[in-house]
Motif scaffolding. Structure first.
Motif, mmCIF file in Angstrom:
data_model
loop_
_atom_site.group_PDB
_atom_site.id
_atom_site.type_symbol
_atom_site.label_atom_id
_atom_site.label_comp_id
_atom_site.label_asym_id
_atom_site.label_seq_id
_atom_site.Cartn_x
_atom_site.Cartn_y
_atom_site.Cartn_z
ATOM 1 N N SER A 6 0.851 -1.173 0.000
ATOM 2 C CA SER A 6 0.000 0.000 0.000
ATOM 3 C C SER A 6 0.895 1.235 0.000
ATOM 4 O O SER A 6 1.887 1.283 0.731
ATOM 5 N N PHE A 7 0.571 2.207 -0.836
ATOM 6 C CA PHE A 7 1.362 3.427 -0.974
ATOM 7 C C PHE A 7 0.478 4.640 -0.760
ATOM 8 O O PHE A 7 -0.744 4.540 -0.745
ATOM 9 N N TRP A 8 1.108 5.803 -0.621
ATOM 10 C CA TRP A 8 0.420 7.074 -0.631
ATOM 11 C C TRP A 8 1.354 8.083 -1.272
ATOM 12 O O TRP A 8 2.507 7.786 -1.564
ATOM 13 N N MET A 9 0.849 9.294 -1.453
ATOM 14 C CA MET A 9 1.617 10.316 -2.165
ATOM 15 C C MET A 9 2.035 11.477 -1.248
ATOM 16 O O MET A 9 2.288 12.575 -1.722
ATOM 17 N N ARG A 10 2.120 11.228 0.046
ATOM 18 C CA ARG A 10 2.533 12.282 0.982
ATOM 19 C C ARG A 10 3.872 12.880 0.529
ATOM 20 O O ARG A 10 4.823 12.150 0.252
ATOM 21 N N ASN A 11 3.902 14.192 0.431
ATOM 22 C CA ASN A 11 5.105 14.946 0.052
ATOM 23 C C ASN A 11 5.668 14.574 -1.320
ATOM 24 O O ASN A 11 6.811 14.894 -1.628
ATOM 25 N N THR A 12 4.881 13.890 -2.133
ATOM 26 C CA THR A 12 5.309 13.536 -3.486
ATOM 27 C C THR A 12 4.696 14.561 -4.431
ATOM 28 O O THR A 12 3.477 14.705 -4.487
ATOM 29 N N LEU A 13 5.541 15.255 -5.165
ATOM 30 C CA LEU A 13 5.124 16.427 -5.930
ATOM 31 C C LEU A 13 4.827 16.141 -7.392
ATOM 32 O O LEU A 13 4.329 17.025 -8.091
ATOM 33 N N ILE A 14 5.141 14.950 -7.867
ATOM 34 C CA ILE A 14 4.904 14.611 -9.277
ATOM 35 C C ILE A 14 3.922 13.445 -9.364
ATOM 36 O O ILE A 14 3.931 12.562 -8.514
ATOM 37 N N PRO A 15 3.045 13.439 -10.379
ATOM 38 C CA PRO A 15 2.145 12.294 -10.546
ATOM 39 C C PRO A 15 2.948 11.046 -10.918
ATOM 40 O O PRO A 15 3.957 11.134 -11.623
ATOM 41 N N LEU A 16 2.496 9.904 -10.425
ATOM 42 C CA LEU A 16 3.222 8.650 -10.665
ATOM 43 C C LEU A 16 2.277 7.549 -11.116
ATOM 44 O O LEU A 16 1.119 7.493 -10.697
ATOM 45 N N ASP A 17 2.799 6.651 -11.939
ATOM 46 C CA ASP A 17 2.170 5.359 -12.201
ATOM 47 C C ASP A 17 2.899 4.362 -11.317
ATOM 48 O O ASP A 17 4.134 4.406 -11.212
#
Length: 165
Positions: A87-98
């Protein structure tokens, strides 16, 4: 034969440019399997990404946080010691990811497309995940990468991979 080799090399370079820098392998031109690259192949074709390895808890927690860009032919490869629920999340991630969730045998089992920057909603990848490849958001669709594609990387070597090194 020299001209044929130059033709194939030029063709691969043109395809790589058209795909934004991803290296595309053609039949008869097998590339070495190495820890800093991930190869993918399927009915859609094939590609190679240069990757940073996240194989410790600290590296996995950091992931791609705080980055404002990532080259098209680059990604991050999360490698676990054993297959697990991911399971992942996008906390502090500034670019969209696949996010490509891959089982121990090297088969892509789930793709989460265009994860939203800074979104803390859990992204479930399923059970029995050994590795996860993060690439730029939208790239999997643009390249045609699908569930069922095969991955080649040394992390899968001890798990009877479908595409061994």
């Amino acid at each position: 034969m020299g001209n044929s080799s130059a033709f194939h090399r030029s063709r691969r370079q043109l395809i790589a440019i058209l795909l934004g820098g991803c290296v595309v392998a053609t039949a008869g031109h097998a590339e070495e399997c190495s820890p800093d690259t991930v190869d993918l192949k399927g009915d859609w074709g094939s590609a190679r990404f240069s990757v940073e390895i996240a194989d410790t808890a600290a590296l996995q927690a950091q992931g791609l946080m705080h980055r404002t860009q990532m080259p098209t032919s680059v990604g991050m490869y999360f490698v676990y010691a054993q297959p697990r629920q991911a399971s992942f999340w996008m906390r502090n991630t500034l670019i969209p990811l696949d996010m490509l969730f891959i089982d121990a045998t090297g088969v892509v089992r789930h793709i989460h497309h265009n994860a939203v920057p800074l979104d803390e909603t859990p992204i479930e990848g399923g059970d029995d995940v050994l590795t996860v490849l993060e690439i730029n958001g939208g790239l999997a669709d643009r390249m045609g990468i699908t569930v069922g594609s095969f991955v080649r990387h040394p992390a899968h070597s001890g798990w009877s991979p479908v595409w061994p090194c």
